[in-house]
Design an enzyme around this catalytic site. Structure first.
Site, PDB file in Angstrom:
ATOM      1  N   ASP A  66       0.825  -1.194   0.000  1.00  0.00           N
ATOM      2  CA  ASP A  66       0.000   0.000   0.000  1.00  0.00           C
ATOM      3  C   ASP A  66       0.868   1.257   0.000  1.00  0.00           C
ATOM      4  OD1 ASP A  66      -2.497   1.340   0.239  1.00  0.00           O
ATOM      5  OD2 ASP A  66      -2.020   1.724   2.338  1.00  0.00           O
ATOM      6  N   THR A  99      -3.072   5.728  -4.330  1.00  0.00           N
ATOM      7  CA  THR A  99      -1.953   6.483  -3.767  1.00  0.00           C
ATOM      8  C   THR A  99      -0.664   6.248  -4.549  1.00  0.00           C
ATOM      9  OG1 THR A  99      -1.598   4.688  -2.193  1.00  0.00           O
ATOM     10  CG2 THR A  99      -2.854   6.561  -1.423  1.00  0.00           C
ATOM     11  N   THR A 100      -0.416   4.996  -4.916  1.00  0.00           N
ATOM     12  CA  THR A 100       0.807   4.712  -5.665  1.00  0.00           C
ATOM     13  C   THR A 100       0.761   5.416  -7.014  1.00  0.00           C
ATOM     14  OG1 THR A 100       0.755   2.540  -4.625  1.00  0.00           O
ATOM     15  CG2 THR A 100       2.331   2.853  -6.400  1.00  0.00           C
ATOM     16  N   ASP A 392      -9.269  -0.032   1.938  1.00  0.00           N
ATOM     17  CA  ASP A 392      -9.204   0.696   0.666  1.00  0.00           C
ATOM     18  C   ASP A 392     -10.410   0.346  -0.189  1.00  0.00           C
ATOM     19  OD1 ASP A 392      -6.865   1.837   1.395  1.00  0.00           O
ATOM     20  OD2 ASP A 392      -5.608   0.893  -0.140  1.00  0.00           O
TER      21      ASP A 392
HETATM   22  P1  ADP Z   1      -2.756   2.419  -6.231  1.00  0.00           P
HETATM   23  O1  ADP Z   1      -2.133   2.677  -4.911  1.00  0.00           O
HETATM   24  O2  ADP Z   1      -2.451   3.509  -7.210  1.00  0.00           O
HETATM   25  O3  ADP Z   1      -4.200   2.077  -6.166  1.00  0.00           O
HETATM   26  P2  ADP Z   1      -2.366  -0.327  -6.979  1.00  0.00           P
HETATM   27  O4  ADP Z   1      -1.168  -1.136  -6.655  1.00  0.00           O
HETATM   28  O5  ADP Z   1      -3.622  -0.618  -6.274  1.00  0.00           O
HETATM   29  O6  ADP Z   1      -1.955   1.175  -6.800  1.00  0.00           O
HETATM   30  O7  ADP Z   1      -2.595  -0.468  -8.549  1.00  0.00           O
HETATM   31  C1  ADP Z   1      -3.635   0.195  -9.199  1.00  0.00           C
HETATM   32  C2  ADP Z   1      -3.522  -0.021 -10.682  1.00  0.00           C
HETATM   33  O8  ADP Z   1      -3.608  -1.402 -11.013  1.00  0.00           O
HETATM   34  C3  ADP Z   1      -4.663   0.666 -11.425  1.00  0.00           C
HETATM   35  O9  ADP Z   1      -4.146   1.363 -12.522  1.00  0.00           O
HETATM   36  C4  ADP Z   1      -5.536  -0.504 -11.870  1.00  0.00           C
HETATM   37  O10 ADP Z   1      -6.254  -0.231 -13.051  1.00  0.00           O
HETATM   38  C5  ADP Z   1      -4.501  -1.559 -12.098  1.00  0.00           C
HETATM   39  N1  ADP Z   1      -5.068  -2.920 -12.146  1.00  0.00           N
HETATM   40  C6  ADP Z   1      -5.833  -3.549 -11.229  1.00  0.00           C
HETATM   41  N2  ADP Z   1      -6.178  -4.807 -11.666  1.00  0.00           N
HETATM   42  C7  ADP Z   1      -5.591  -4.960 -12.879  1.00  0.00           C
HETATM   43  C8  ADP Z   1      -5.540  -6.023 -13.857  1.00  0.00           C
HETATM   44  N3  ADP Z   1      -6.160  -7.185 -13.667  1.00  0.00           N
HETATM   45  N4  ADP Z   1      -4.829  -5.800 -14.986  1.00  0.00           N
HETATM   46  C9  ADP Z   1      -4.183  -4.639 -15.163  1.00  0.00           C
HETATM   47  N5  ADP Z   1      -4.184  -3.624 -14.314  1.00  0.00           N
HETATM   48  C10 ADP Z   1      -4.878  -3.760 -13.179  1.00  0.00           C
END
Ligand code: ADP
Ligand code: MG
Length: 552
Positions: A66, A99-100, A392
């Site tokens: 996270d 956040t990332t 989240d």
């Molecule tokens: P954040 O802290 O920004 O939410 P995450 O590690 O949760 O970071 O990653 C979010 C990103 O991962 C988003 O751009 C989301 O669209 C992408 N994502 C989630 N599931 C998938 C998937 N199955 N394939 C590709 N991208 C994905």
């Protein structure tokens, strides 16, 4: 560079240790510090992102994916880097997710801004271009968003699952997504104007170890992980009068330090009798209020415990503050802070049941509002990361229900926004045009990193993605599980529009904040203020970020 700073020595207005870095050097220094932060979290982005193990100064270990947790635990000691951490915190507060992404985009904006500055484009032009681009991109988010209904359980589950993929919560994401969506729907009310209001104060999370996450469940009312203070107390009530008390059921300590001189056994007895009487009085006041059950936030004296048991009252002591607040919501009641002011109006009706197997109480109010998500995990670390992921997802689903707008994930929205921004750039005059284009490039960092983190060829995939979008496929994104470019919305990779708008806005604001600085005046030595790193001129790297090393 260090020479330059020595030339700056005759600044008599500043103390001996003071340092000053100006113009390009200041920008370079700040940009590298901010990018350092962005790079630290990049590898965690997306479902295939890696985790970080963080060890704090007390030796406590957190394993997480996270963004905001990583940055908050990192003990960052550089003012510029801290501004980037604030981006993550704002994003977490406003949207609960993304956040990332926000931090990574901020870092990429600054990297691309640096190239523009090197081409002698003035920071003001870059800032203006970034502002234009940020505003335009957010308008386009709204245009591209798909409206969904608060009862659209299937899409809401996709939103929850997308938010949980790559997190500790992933393994059981289907079970959890179902619980989360039901939980949110349970605390949502429709306002007169047809909008949906999600009252998260009516939803609580209780974590337990020792069982698999798949056994997690949703229960109505509150769950209190406490034992009765006395074995002889009743534990189950159909129609209880419940008292929430934030006052100790103990002998009151004298205000001032008065020494009690006991000179005879008689005197001692009188003293003890007095204490006993005081406790008896407190218990009588509780009895008179009609309470059958007392959740006390403070302590309960042994003797008072005995009196309460005799009266057939169930009492629990040292109830967590958060549990008290939640009980107040569930029971629609008040928290009494002074036993002396207690009256029968302060107790609230409800049912109280003991779950003997789980050793916890289950409390419900008469109109059954409020619910608890009981989350299980095998160990403490597992359940902690699970809780972060579920929290989240709860925020994201709640936002989606109240905001009603969703977007295709997997970089689809970023590639589409980049395409539209490049078109838009043609209408922007002067140097700002280059900044708008740089903004477009920066957004494409998201699909690039998603691919990289999944071990896929990011260059090829970006080419494919751009081609699909040029051909009019607005939802074309990268599904990292199949490795294919496809309609990610249909594939169930769904995000909330609000979080995306917020991420774009805060990344742009943070980048601009850093770019606006042309002069750093530090009361101490800049190159060492960050920690134990030796020397190093500011422009040369992240001297001030020594504090990060220990955590990573
Ligand atoms: P954040 O802290 O920004 O939410 P995450 O590690 O949760 O970071 O990653 C979010 C990103 O991962 C988003 O751009 C989301 O669209 C992408 N994502 C989630 N599931 C998938 C998937 N199955 N394939 C590709 N991208 C994905
Ligand atoms: Mg996320």
């Amino acid at each position: 560079m260090s020479q330059r700073m020595q030339q700056g020595q005759p600044m008599v207005i500043m103390g001996d240790d003071a340092q000053r870095v100006k113009d390009k050097d200041a920008q370079e220094y700040n940009i590298s510090a901010a990018r350092g932060v962005a790079e630290a979290v990049r590898s965690t982005l997306g479902p295939k992102g890696m985790d970080k193990m963080l060890v704090d100064s007390m030796g406590d270990v957190t394993i997480t994916n996270d963004g905001v947790t990583i940055l908050q635990t990192m003990d960052i000691d550089n003012p510029t880097a801290e501004m980037i951490v604030e981006v993550a915190e704002t994003q977490e507060d406003e949207a609960g997710d993304g956040t990332t992404s926000a931090v990574a985009i901020a870092g990429e904006l600054l990297k691309n801004a640096e190239d523009l500055l090197e081409q002698d484009i003035h920071p003001t032009a870059v800032i203006k271009g970034f502002n234009l681009a940020s505003e335009y991109a957010r308008e386009q988010v709204d245009e591209l968003a798909t409206e969904i209904d608060a009862e659209d359980t299937a899409t809401l589950k996709s939103v929850a699952e997308t938010s949980m993929t790559g997190k500790g919560a992933e393994l059981e994401k289907e079970v959890l997504a179902d619980l989360i969506v039901r939980a949110i729907q349970g605390v949502t009310v429709e306002a007169d104007d047809g909008s949906h209001v999600v009252d998260l104060a009516n939803l609580n999370i209780e974590t337990r170890t020792g069982r698999s996450a798949s056994e997690s469940r949703l229960v109505s009312g509150a769950v209190i992980d406490k034992d009765p203070v006395h074995d002889d107390m009743p534990t189950d009530f159909e129609d209880a009068n419940v008292l929430l008390l934030n006052d100790a059921i103990e002998v009151e300590e004298a205000d001032v330090d008065t020494a009690v001189n006991v000179e005879s056994p008689d005197q001692l007895q009188r003293f003890l009798d007095q204490e006993e009487e005081q406790l008896r009085e407190k218990v009588d006041q509780i009895v008179e209020s009609g309470a059958d059950v007392v959740f006390c936030q403070k302590g309960i004296d042994d003797l008072a415990q005995h009196y309460l048991a005799k009266e057939g009252i169930l009492a629990v002591r040292r109830t967590k503050k958060s549990d008290m607040t939640f009980l107040k919501n569930v029971l629609d009641s008040v928290i009494v802070t002074d036993i002396d002011s207690l009256s029968s109006e302060d107790v609230a009706p409800g049912t109280v049941q003991r779950d003997t197997a789980e050793e916890l109480f289950h409390v419900e109010g008469p109109d059954a509002h409020g619910a608890t998500l009981l989350l299980y995990g095998s160990t403490e670390h597992v359940v902690d990361e699970l809780e972060r992921g579920v929290n989240d997802a709860i925020d994201v689903v709640a936002t989606t229900v109240s905001d009603g707008r969703t977007l295709p994930g997997g970089g689809a929205i970023e590639v589409e926004l980049a395409r539209r921004l490049r078109d838009y750039a043609d209408s922007v005059s002067g140097r700002e045009q280059l900044a708008v284009e740089a903004f477009a490039d920066s957004l494409e960092l998201i699909p690039r990193v998603l691919a990289e983190n999944a071990g896929l060829d990011s260059i090829d995939l970006l080419v494919d993605l751009r081609a699909a979008h040029d051909a009019g496929d607005e939802n074309a994104g990268l599904n990292v599980f199949s490795g294919e470019v496809e309609d990610t919305f249909d594939a169930g990779v769904v995000e909330t529009a609000h979080a995306k708008e917020q991420a774009i806005a805060s990344a742009a604001e943070a980048a601009n904040l850093v770019l606006k600085i042309d002069d750093i005046i530090s009361a101490g030595d800049l190159s060492t203020s960050g920690g134990d790193d030796e020397g190093g001129a500011p422009g040369g790297g992240m001297g001030g970020m020594g504090g990060m090393g220990g955590a990573m």
